[in-house]
Design a protein around this motif. Structure first.
Motif, short mmCIF file in Angstrom:
data_model
loop_
_atom_site.label_atom_id
_atom_site.label_comp_id
_atom_site.label_asym_id
_atom_site.label_seq_id
_atom_site.Cartn_x
_atom_site.Cartn_y
_atom_site.Cartn_z
N LYS A 19 11.21 -13.22 15.63
CA LYS A 19 12.54 -13.58 16.13
C LYS A 19 13.30 -14.50 15.17
O LYS A 19 14.53 -14.60 15.25
CB LYS A 19 12.43 -14.24 17.50
N ASP A 20 12.58 -15.17 14.26
CA ASP A 20 13.23 -16.10 13.34
C ASP A 20 13.44 -15.50 11.95
O ASP A 20 13.91 -16.18 11.04
CB ASP A 20 12.39 -17.38 13.21
N MET A 21 13.08 -14.23 11.77
CA MET A 21 13.20 -13.60 10.45
C MET A 21 13.79 -12.20 10.60
O MET A 21 13.74 -11.59 11.67
CB MET A 21 11.82 -13.50 9.78
N GLU A 22 14.36 -11.70 9.50
CA GLU A 22 14.85 -10.33 9.51
C GLU A 22 13.68 -9.36 9.61
O GLU A 22 12.64 -9.58 8.97
CB GLU A 22 15.63 -10.03 8.22
N PRO A 23 13.81 -8.30 10.40
CA PRO A 23 12.72 -7.33 10.47
C PRO A 23 12.53 -6.62 9.13
O PRO A 23 13.48 -6.47 8.36
CB PRO A 23 13.19 -6.35 11.56
N GLU A 24 11.30 -6.22 8.86
CA GLU A 24 11.00 -5.48 7.64
C GLU A 24 10.36 -4.15 7.99
O GLU A 24 9.66 -4.03 9.00
CB GLU A 24 10.08 -6.30 6.73
N LEU A 25 10.61 -3.15 7.14
CA LEU A 25 10.12 -1.80 7.37
C LEU A 25 9.25 -1.33 6.21
O LEU A 25 9.35 -1.84 5.10
CB LEU A 25 11.30 -0.82 7.53
N GLU A 26 8.42 -0.32 6.50
CA GLU A 26 7.65 0.36 5.47
C GLU A 26 7.65 1.85 5.78
O GLU A 26 7.67 2.24 6.96
CB GLU A 26 6.20 -0.15 5.42
N CYS A 27 7.63 2.67 4.75
CA CYS A 27 7.57 4.12 4.94
C CYS A 27 6.18 4.65 4.60
O CYS A 27 6.02 5.73 4.01
CB CYS A 27 8.64 4.81 4.09
N ILE A 28 5.17 3.86 4.94
CA ILE A 28 3.78 4.26 4.76
C ILE A 28 3.00 3.84 6.00
O ILE A 28 3.37 2.90 6.70
CB ILE A 28 3.14 3.63 3.51
N SER A 29 1.91 4.55 6.27
CA SER A 29 1.06 4.25 7.41
C SER A 29 0.30 2.95 7.18
O SER A 29 -0.14 2.67 6.06
CB SER A 29 0.08 5.39 7.65
N ALA A 30 0.12 2.17 8.23
CA ALA A 30 -0.61 0.90 8.12
C ALA A 30 -2.09 1.13 7.91
O ALA A 30 -2.80 0.27 7.39
CB ALA A 30 -0.38 0.06 9.38
N THR A 31 -2.60 2.30 8.30
CA THR A 31 -4.04 2.57 8.21
C THR A 31 -4.42 3.37 6.98
O THR A 31 -5.46 3.11 6.37
CB THR A 31 -4.52 3.32 9.47
N ALA A 67 10.70 5.16 9.56
CA ALA A 67 9.91 4.06 9.04
C ALA A 67 9.12 3.36 10.14
O ALA A 67 9.33 3.60 11.33
CB ALA A 67 10.82 3.07 8.32
N ARG A 68 8.24 2.47 9.69
CA ARG A 68 7.41 1.67 10.60
C ARG A 68 7.80 0.20 10.46
O ARG A 68 8.00 -0.29 9.35
CB ARG A 68 5.93 1.86 10.24
N VAL A 69 7.90 -0.50 11.58
CA VAL A 69 8.23 -1.93 11.55
C VAL A 69 6.99 -2.69 11.08
O VAL A 69 5.95 -2.67 11.74
CB VAL A 69 8.66 -2.44 12.94
N SER A 70 7.09 -3.33 9.92
CA SER A 70 5.93 -4.05 9.36
C SER A 70 6.02 -5.55 9.59
O SER A 70 5.04 -6.27 9.42
CB SER A 70 5.82 -3.77 7.85
N LEU A 71 7.20 -6.03 9.96
CA LEU A 71 7.38 -7.46 10.28
C LEU A 71 8.41 -7.58 11.38
O LEU A 71 9.53 -7.08 11.26
CB LEU A 71 7.83 -8.24 9.04
#
Length: 241
Positions: A131-143, A124-128
């Motif tokens: 430091k103050d929030m849980e990291p979020e992921l996506e399984c799609i390209s940002a572009t 996956a790709r880190v989308s968020l």
């Protein structure tokens, strides 16, 4: 037009400012990675380590830290540890687990969601990354909005490596993967969180290659070639038995 200087990696300490303009051409687009912070029109170091770059465009601080700190748009390999109707909770080796929406997959809709089991591996790709929030992921390209290789990693073998080794493996000309690719057929996914997924048609080759990758971290290019040569001979001897 001023000439660009040749960059040589150097040690940097937290709080030091970094001037990158003298190393880039007019058309270069600078992207900063882990360890660097762009704030108030200047770039500064957030941790101690060695300042490195790729093609004078991607810059980061390489350090011997053991725990992964998520950074925006980095590619990671995670393990599903819990799931709800709308989210998967994913272990990516950071201080906090990451959230992966069931809609963050190519072609996913409210009626057509991926059915990943607990324990499944995802690329996956880190989308968020905050430091103050849980990291979020996506399984799609940002572009492109397409999967582009992201998604569930089926079969294969997961290797845990140092963060530094994983970053070096992302170099298209990395000696170990280049040398192994000349003799073995394999698939690989490299996470910047210290995890490498490897898949071959033969489990014995999978173990052979995974050990080679882990052992290559502190070897020179010449030593890596010699190690791979010995592995090829070992593999051929095993096939004759």
């Amino acid at each position: 037009m001023s000439e660009t200087e040749e960059f040589k990696p150097y040690t940097i300490l937290p709080g030091e400012t970094v001037s990158l303009d003298k190393y880039k051409n007019e058309k270069d687009v600078i992207k900063i990675g882990p360890g660097l912070l762009h704030e108030k029109h200047q770039i500064s170091a957030m941790k101690a380590g060695t300042l490195k770059n790729y093609n004078n465009q991607k810059w980061w601080i390489d350090s011997s830290q053991r725990r992964y700190v998520p950074s925006l748009n980095e590619h990671v390999i995670g393990k599903i540890i819990a799931k709800t109707q709308d989210y998967f909770r994913v272990d990516i080796g950071s201080a906090h687990s990451a959230l992966l929406s069931t809609l963050a997959f190519e072609g996913a809709t409210k009626r057509n969601k991926p059915n990943l089991e607990i324990g499944a591996l995802v690329y996956a790709r880190v989308s968020l990354a905050n430091k103050d929030m849980e990291p979020e992921l996506e399984c799609i390209s940002a572009t492109t909005g397409k999967a582009n290789g992201f998604g569930e990693l089926k079969n294969g073998f997961l290797i845990k490596c140092s963060l530094g080794l994983c970053r070096s493996l992302l170099n298209p000309n990395t000696p170990i993967l280049t040398a192994l690719g000349e003799h073995f057929a394999f698939e690989t996914a490299i996470g910047m969180n210290g995890r490498v997924w490897l898949n071959t048609a033969d489990i014995s080759n999978t173990i052979l290659l995974s050990n080679a990758i882990k052992n290559s971290e502190f070897l020179s290019a010449k030593e890596i070639k010699q190690m791979v040569k010995e592995l090829v001979k070992q593999s051929e001897d095993d096939m004759e038995l």
